[in-house]
Design a protein around this motif. Structure first.
Motif, PDB file in Angstrom:
ATOM      1  N   ARG A  19      22.533  -0.518 -41.077  1.00  0.00           N
ATOM      2  CA  ARG A  19      21.281   0.256 -40.349  1.00  0.00           C
ATOM      3  C   ARG A  19      20.129  -0.498 -39.859  1.00  0.00           C
ATOM      4  NH1 ARG A  19      22.597   5.450 -41.794  1.00  0.00           N
ATOM      5  NH2 ARG A  19      24.260   5.598 -43.501  1.00  0.00           N
ATOM      6  N   GLY A  20      20.305  -1.623 -38.936  1.00  0.00           N
ATOM      7  CA  GLY A  20      19.325  -2.391 -38.122  1.00  0.00           C
ATOM      8  C   GLY A  20      18.842  -1.670 -36.997  1.00  0.00           C
ATOM      9  N   GLY A  21      17.982  -2.312 -36.265  1.00  0.00           N
ATOM     10  CA  GLY A  21      17.318  -1.766 -34.986  1.00  0.00           C
ATOM     11  C   GLY A  21      18.196  -1.207 -33.929  1.00  0.00           C
ATOM     12  N   ALA A  22      19.057  -2.423 -33.556  1.00  0.00           N
ATOM     13  CA  ALA A  22      19.978  -2.325 -32.324  1.00  0.00           C
ATOM     14  C   ALA A  22      21.171  -1.236 -32.731  1.00  0.00           C
ATOM     15  CB  ALA A  22      20.556  -3.790 -32.042  1.00  0.00           C
ATOM     16  N   GLU A  23      21.598  -1.577 -34.107  1.00  0.00           N
ATOM     17  CA  GLU A  23      22.679  -0.769 -34.543  1.00  0.00           C
ATOM     18  C   GLU A  23      22.176   0.489 -34.800  1.00  0.00           C
ATOM     19  OE1 GLU A  23      23.251  -5.017 -36.089  1.00  0.00           O
ATOM     20  OE2 GLU A  23      21.523  -3.437 -35.934  1.00  0.00           O
ATOM     21  N   VAL A 171      16.191  -2.920 -18.050  1.00  0.00           N
ATOM     22  CA  VAL A 171      15.523  -2.598 -19.391  1.00  0.00           C
ATOM     23  C   VAL A 171      15.927  -1.039 -19.937  1.00  0.00           C
ATOM     24  CG1 VAL A 171      13.288  -2.043 -20.770  1.00  0.00           C
ATOM     25  CG2 VAL A 171      13.700  -3.998 -18.933  1.00  0.00           C
ATOM     26  N   LEU A 172      16.754  -1.260 -21.166  1.00  0.00           N
ATOM     27  CA  LEU A 172      17.101  -0.024 -21.848  1.00  0.00           C
ATOM     28  C   LEU A 172      16.248   0.297 -22.880  1.00  0.00           C
ATOM     29  CD1 LEU A 172      20.985  -0.617 -21.663  1.00  0.00           C
ATOM     30  CD2 LEU A 172      19.803   0.737 -20.201  1.00  0.00           C
ATOM     31  N   ASN A 173      15.643   1.367 -22.849  1.00  0.00           N
ATOM     32  CA  ASN A 173      14.532   1.658 -23.849  1.00  0.00           C
ATOM     33  C   ASN A 173      15.234   2.079 -25.141  1.00  0.00           C
ATOM     34  OD1 ASN A 173      12.248   1.523 -22.083  1.00  0.00           O
ATOM     35  ND2 ASN A 173      12.285   3.572 -21.794  1.00  0.00           N
ATOM     36  N   ASN A 174      14.722   1.539 -26.318  1.00  0.00           N
ATOM     37  CA  ASN A 174      15.079   1.715 -27.495  1.00  0.00           C
ATOM     38  C   ASN A 174      14.689   3.054 -28.145  1.00  0.00           C
ATOM     39  OD1 ASN A 174      16.210  -0.589 -27.494  1.00  0.00           O
ATOM     40  ND2 ASN A 174      15.295  -1.457 -29.392  1.00  0.00           N
ATOM     41  N   GLY A 290      11.334  -3.780 -31.650  1.00  0.00           N
ATOM     42  CA  GLY A 290      10.821  -3.213 -32.890  1.00  0.00           C
ATOM     43  C   GLY A 290      10.967  -1.935 -33.136  1.00  0.00           C
ATOM     44  N   ILE A 291      12.242  -1.408 -32.911  1.00  0.00           N
ATOM     45  CA  ILE A 291      12.331   0.234 -33.071  1.00  0.00           C
ATOM     46  C   ILE A 291      11.777   0.797 -34.194  1.00  0.00           C
ATOM     47  CG2 ILE A 291      14.677  -0.190 -33.993  1.00  0.00           C
ATOM     48  CD1 ILE A 291      15.633   2.347 -32.003  1.00  0.00           C
ATOM     49  N   VAL A 292      11.650   0.288 -35.202  1.00  0.00           N
ATOM     50  CA  VAL A 292      10.988   0.792 -36.521  1.00  0.00           C
ATOM     51  C   VAL A 292       9.609   1.180 -36.180  1.00  0.00           C
ATOM     52  CG1 VAL A 292      12.629   0.005 -38.245  1.00  0.00           C
ATOM     53  CG2 VAL A 292      10.789  -1.392 -37.670  1.00  0.00           C
ATOM     54  N   THR A 293       8.882   0.509 -35.514  1.00  0.00           N
ATOM     55  CA  THR A 293       7.659   0.934 -35.167  1.00  0.00           C
ATOM     56  C   THR A 293       7.510   2.222 -34.355  1.00  0.00           C
ATOM     57  OG1 THR A 293       7.301  -0.417 -32.842  1.00  0.00           O
ATOM     58  CG2 THR A 293       6.616  -1.447 -35.146  1.00  0.00           C
ATOM     59  N   ILE A 294       8.465   2.584 -33.551  1.00  0.00           N
ATOM     60  CA  ILE A 294       8.378   3.903 -32.816  1.00  0.00           C
ATOM     61  C   ILE A 294       8.893   4.929 -33.500  1.00  0.00           C
ATOM     62  CG2 ILE A 294       8.365   2.625 -30.556  1.00  0.00           C
ATOM     63  CD1 ILE A 294      11.061   4.114 -30.261  1.00  0.00           C
ATOM     64  N   GLU A 295       9.842   4.531 -34.638  1.00  0.00           N
ATOM     65  CA  GLU A 295       9.997   5.434 -35.687  1.00  0.00           C
ATOM     66  C   GLU A 295       9.082   5.955 -36.520  1.00  0.00           C
ATOM     67  OE1 GLU A 295      14.989   4.434 -36.259  1.00  0.00           O
ATOM     68  OE2 GLU A 295      13.281   3.578 -37.750  1.00  0.00           O
TER      69      GLU A 295
END
Length: 375
Positions: A19-23, A171-174, A290-295
């Motif tokens: 359960r990482g950002g890219a995954e 650029v593919l948005n996360n 840093g996808i967790v920051t937008i979460e």
């Protein structure tokens, strides 16, 4: 692409499906596509079961485990990947292994796969400034440029790092499923406090990330010690796993703050936890995005992050504070105390901003499908 029989198949190359950002991003895409048209398979490099493995299988995907490039060597690695790719009619191979992605795209080229995608998820790598490291990266870039048909990245910084300034990179948005975070009830915090046997007046500092060098957990502990010296009501919740976890536990004990730190491991209830945090702390040494920051922002949780995190993570909700790691522990502690006082935006504003900035996962699906040639 008419030569492909539906469902078309895309092969993703990842280290492991934890359960990482890219995954998490890949899985968000996977859950929201039409599986009668498109199916995902995965090559992973860990013999341990990944956090998403069961869900992948339930959605009809397959997982092939191959020893990592470092453990089996480039020749054997390419042979193993080429064998898998040659036995399946893949419309695309999508490599998420950053500077090593030229080897999967080489295998795909040898196997006749028409779409060979290299995806950059980082803007740095450990010890990446030495002469040998720069020379290695240059060679790996050349391999990617020779074998890949498409370059993409999670941020401009990540694209420039792996492909160079002059390369044409998409650029593919996360994106995330914002509603998973905004639909959590206010009772989530109380349920977390009950689960962890914590008092209601506790101040929860949250962090979600792999225990690796880039996440800078030692800095988090030092900031936490400073906060506790001032007020013992602060509690640090660390979510994740990784090679440095035992070192971080030992350091927390050495600093005398172990009783104020909870190691929660890998979790599948991130929306619930994000809604329970009083603030989110993310002092990374480097980040592709840093996808967790937008979460965290989608949960209305204020964030204090390092200035190594791309500014495109700011969803315009007045929840993000970027701070240099050179500012020192006291400055970070003060910013954290201020951030906790931030007003939580309304659900409507959160949804509106995420959609406007292009980080709602459902708005990202067409771009991914176009990348694979699916109409």
């Amino acid at each position: 692409m008419s030569q492909f029989i539906y469902p078309m198949k895309v092969l993703h190359i990842v280290s492991t499906m934890d359960r990482g950002g890219a995954e998490s991003l890949i899985m968000s895409i996977y859950r929201n596509i039409d599986h009668s048209k498109l199916q995902f398979d995965f090559i992973t490099h860990s013999s341990n079961k990944g956090g998403y493995d069961d869900e992948i299988l339930s959605l009809g995907g397959r997982i092939f485990n191959v020893p990592s490039l470092g453990s089996c060597g480039p020749v054997s690695y390419v042979k193993k990947l080429t064998s898998i790719m040659s036995q399946n009619s893949y419309a695309a191979v999508h490599s998420h292994t950053d500077f090593q992605s030229g080897f999967p795209t080489l295998s795909a080229k040898l196997s006749g796969v028409p779409k060979r995608i290299s995806h950059s998820h980082s803007n740095n790598w450990p010890n990446g400034n030495g002469m040998k490291a720069r020379a290695t990266l240059k060679l790996l870039r050349l391999l990617i440029k020779w074998t890949a048909t498409d370059y993409c990245c999670c941020s401009d910084e990540a694209g420039e790092f792996l492909f160079g300034k002059k390369s044409k990179v998409e650029v593919l948005n996360n994106g995330i499923n914002v509603r998973e975070f905004t639909s959590v009830t206010v009772q989530s915090r109380n349920s977390v406090l009950k689960e962890l046997a914590l008092p209601k007046d506790v101040r929860l500092i949250g962090h979600v990330g792999r225990f690796s060098e880039s996440k800078n957990h030692l800095f988090i502990l030092k900031v936490m010690k400073r906060l506790i010296e001032e007020d013992e009501k602060y509690m640090l919740l660390l979510v994740g796993d990784g090679p440095l976890i035992e070192k971080i536990k030992a350091e927390a004990e050495k600093l005398g703050i172990l009783k104020s730190v909870r190691f929660l491991g890998v979790r599948d209830d991130i929306p619930r936890l994000m809604n329970a945090f009083d603030m989110f702390l993310f002092p990374s040494l480097f980040e592709g995005f840093g996808i967790v920051t937008i979460e965290a922002q989608s949960a209305g949780t204020p964030c204090v992050v390092s200035d190594r995190v791309p500014k495109t993570t700011d969803m315009g909700l007045n929840l993000m504070t970027y701070l240099s790691l050179d500012e020192g522990i006291d400055s970070w502690a003060e910013k954290i105390k201020l951030s906790i006082q931030a007003n939580k935006p309304s659900v409507d504003i959160i949804h509106s901003n995420f959609e406007r900035k292009g980080f709602d996962i459902k708005k990202n699906i067409p771009t991914w499908l176009s990348l694979y040639g699916v109409t």
